[in-house]
Scaffold this active site. Structure first.
Site, short mmCIF file in Angstrom:
data_model
loop_
_atom_site.label_atom_id
_atom_site.label_comp_id
_atom_site.label_asym_id
_atom_site.label_seq_id
_atom_site.Cartn_x
_atom_site.Cartn_y
_atom_site.Cartn_z
N CYS A 182 -21.30 -0.67 -60.13
CA CYS A 182 -21.42 0.81 -59.85
C CYS A 182 -21.31 1.22 -58.03
CB CYS A 182 -22.39 1.70 -60.36
SG CYS A 182 -24.11 0.76 -59.85
N ASP A 192 -26.41 -2.48 -51.71
CA ASP A 192 -27.54 -3.17 -51.55
C ASP A 192 -27.53 -4.59 -51.92
OD1 ASP A 192 -29.15 -0.95 -50.59
OD2 ASP A 192 -29.77 -0.16 -52.29
N GLU A 235 -29.14 -5.51 -57.51
CA GLU A 235 -28.91 -5.37 -55.92
C GLU A 235 -29.68 -6.14 -55.35
OE1 GLU A 235 -29.59 -1.08 -55.65
OE2 GLU A 235 -31.39 -1.01 -57.12
N ARG A 284 -26.82 -1.61 -43.85
CA ARG A 284 -25.43 -1.11 -43.93
C ARG A 284 -25.21 0.39 -43.09
NH1 ARG A 284 -25.48 2.10 -48.79
NH2 ARG A 284 -27.34 1.98 -50.00
N ARG A 325 -29.96 6.95 -63.37
CA ARG A 325 -30.83 6.10 -62.59
C ARG A 325 -32.19 6.83 -62.40
NH1 ARG A 325 -28.57 3.66 -57.36
NH2 ARG A 325 -29.09 5.64 -56.33
N HIS A 375 -24.94 6.85 -46.58
CA HIS A 375 -24.91 7.95 -47.45
C HIS A 375 -23.92 9.24 -47.14
CE1 HIS A 375 -27.90 5.70 -49.59
NE2 HIS A 375 -27.52 6.37 -50.75
#
Length: 565
Positions: free
Chosen positions: A501, A454, A430, A464, A332, A189
């Site tokens: 996305c 994901d 995901e 990740r 979302r 992130h």
């Protein structure tokens, strides 16, 4: 990583330092800022003196000694003088100067051989926390967003061991030219949010933070993923040229803003934008996005002491919908868990990425979920809104999510509050189980959105955000590509939209591959949109589909050079 180049002065930030405001004070305010710090130190000294005088007679003697040590630390020049000098020379605000000095001292004590002396590093940290508390009491309203750097200050580059998503929110308000971290990966992130801010970032550097000091000159090369510390003048000149060339390239791309994204063989492609905060909607509109394909609503909840209520959420969602002027906005629902946590919530799961996150989290907190759903529904009166449910894995979660939406509608009906009745509901693909057994899920929802970040993580069993296994994060793995292809093909058979996305959608090296897999709906950071559009305008979709099918049937690693022939 995040593309681009930055040249500036290093700001080394530790975990504790991220919890305070960071800004440069104007020259005329330096004396007042020094006085503010000295007043806080005096307050902390008075508190310790009062505690020592009020100690009951029966307390252990060690407690009195503990208070005495802290009083001695407060009186030492390393705390009472050095941070003041930092304010005067670097124009840091008091909190920043104090934590910068504390970090330097902590590193010095950590390297000492004597165990007793190493432990004194903890005492210094506690004393600094006491002063910070006093500073918050003297001026608790100063925040990142209200602070500014002086007009003529050098660009600042944050170097940290790691930066959590909540910390990135705090850093957004400062004028930072780039970010660099020891930990993380290309889809961490830190990297994602840096891309959304349009600034270069380099992650997974190992021990960069320990090798640099505040004030070092550094070049961040987001293209190559490297940092150059205190470079020679010739190297600085070369990178200034690269910065200029990169700016010209971005200016050329801007001419594509209003050009429809249509392949050479006439296939129309939808290009939407991902955003984290409402104010980013304007950047999406400015980039010519066809809509918001992913509004990560959890960033409204992070980095704050209290949760946003229904009205606050409604205003945030409505702002985005109005900004997009009738284009679709896909919101979302709350995706908390793994590396994204709410303030005050400790992660106790053995493996948070596989624990109670996203829809699992929301269904376990029905009132929180209901509040968000009502806010989203209310915002739908201002334009076209879609609801996207993350991390669906079971049909019972599908039923529970629809039941929660129906309950939110009934709540609004009872209050006489308007909302659109034709809101589409989609799910994130995901979890590999959904991509494998796709048919009942494509039937249950109006659309699907593939979260490749994901999906790759769970398919390949790698974290990740862990640099030790970052090299194993492979979007070209045959299993990953087949799961993506299976999802897109299922959507085509059912006549329903499937988008991507995740970070793959914004990677221009993968644009032709995704077109070859049959993808017609992309969603990415606004800063990546025009780069991807340029690739689409030069591609022949049907020819790419034939090539990709051939490679997939070989069950081999994808060779991207085949797509450029």
């Amino acid at each position: 990583m995040s593309r681009g180049y930055a040249i500036g002065r290093v700001v080394v930030i530790g975990a504790a330092a991220l919890e305070v405001s960071h800004y440069r004070v104007a020259p005329e305010d330096v004396d007042a800022e020094c006085a503010r710090l000295q007043a806080a130190i005096a307050t902390a000294r008075d508190e310790l003196a009062q505690m020592a005088s009020d100690l009951p007679a029966d307390v252990p003697r060690e407690l009195g000694a503990f208070l005495q040590v802290h009083s001695m630390i407060l009186a030492d020049s390393m705390i009472s003088v050095e941070p003041v000098e930092i304010i005067r020379t670097r124009h840091y605000n008091a909190e920043w100067a104090l934590t910068a000095q504390g970090q330097a001292l902590g590193e010095q004590f950590a390297m000492m051989d004597d165990e007793y002396m190493r432990e004194r590093g903890n005492d210094i940290r506690q004393v600094i926390e006491r002063i910070l508390h006093a500073l918050a009491g003297t001026d608790s309203k100063r925040t990142w967003r209200e602070s500014t750097l002086t007009e003529h200050s050098d660009p600042l580059i944050v170097v940290a061991h790691d930066i959590s998503p909540a910390d990135m929110l705090k850093l957004r308000g400062g004028r930072f030219a780039a970010f660099a971290t020891d930990l993380g990966g290309g889809t961490s992130h830190t990297a994602i949010v840096a891309r959304s801010m349009g600034v270069p970032a380099v992650v997974a550097l190992g021990s960069a933070r320990s090798l640099m000091r505040d004030g070092d000159t550094v070049i961040v090369d987001g293209e190559a993923g490297v940092l150059l510390v205190n470079p020679a003048p010739r190297v600085l000149d070369e990178y200034r040229r690269r910065q200029s060339d990169y700016a010209l390239e971005r200016a050329d791309l801007a001419t594509l803003k209003d050009v429809p994204a249509i392949t050479l063989d006439g296939v129309e492609i939808t290009l939407c934008a991902n955003i984290e905060l409402p104010e980013e909607a304007q950047a999406a509109a400015d980039a010519g996005a066809d809509g918001i394909g992913l509004f990560r609503s959890e960033f409204l909840f992070m980095g704050r002491d209290t949760l946003p209520d229904e009205d606050e959420q409604y205003e945030a969602y409505a702002m985005v919908v109005r900004t997009l002027g009738g284009k679709t906005v896909t919101i979302r629902t709350l995706d908390i868990g793994a590396d994204k946590t709410l303030d005050g919530e400790a992660t106790v799961a053995t493996n948070p990425a596989l624990g109670q996150r996203a829809i699992r989290y929301c269904l376990a907190r029905p009132e929180l979920f209901a509040t968000q759903l009502r806010a989203i529904l209310r915002a739908s009166v201002h334009g076209k809104v879609q609801i996207l449910i993350p991390m669906i894995a079971h049909l019972r979660e599908v039923r529970a999510a629809y039941a929660a939406i129906a309950s939110a509608r009934r709540d609004l009906d009872a209050r006489g509050v308007a909302y659109a009745t034709d809101i589409e509901v989609g799910a994130m693909v995901e979890v590999p189980a959904v991509a494998i057994a796709i048919e009942p899920f494509i039937e249950a929802f109006d659309f699907l959105s593939i979260g490749t970040n994901d999906l790759i993580q769970y398919t390949l069993a790698i974290d990740r955000t862990d640099p030790d296994v970052d090299a194993l994060y492979d979007p070209l793995h045959p299993a990953v590509l087949r799961l993506i292809a299976n999802s897109i093909n299922a959507g085509a058979r059912a006549g329903k939209r499937v988008s991507v996305c995740g970070e793959m959608a914004g990677d221009t090296e993968l644009t032709r591959l995704l077109l070859g897999l049959g993808l017609t709906h992309f969603s990415m950071h606004p800063t990546q949109l025009l780069d991807v559009k340029r690739e689409i305008l030069a591609a022949h979709s049907n020819a790419l589909r034939a090539k990709v099918a051939t490679v997939l049937n070989r069950a081999a690693e994808m060779d991207l050079t085949l797509l450029n022939r």
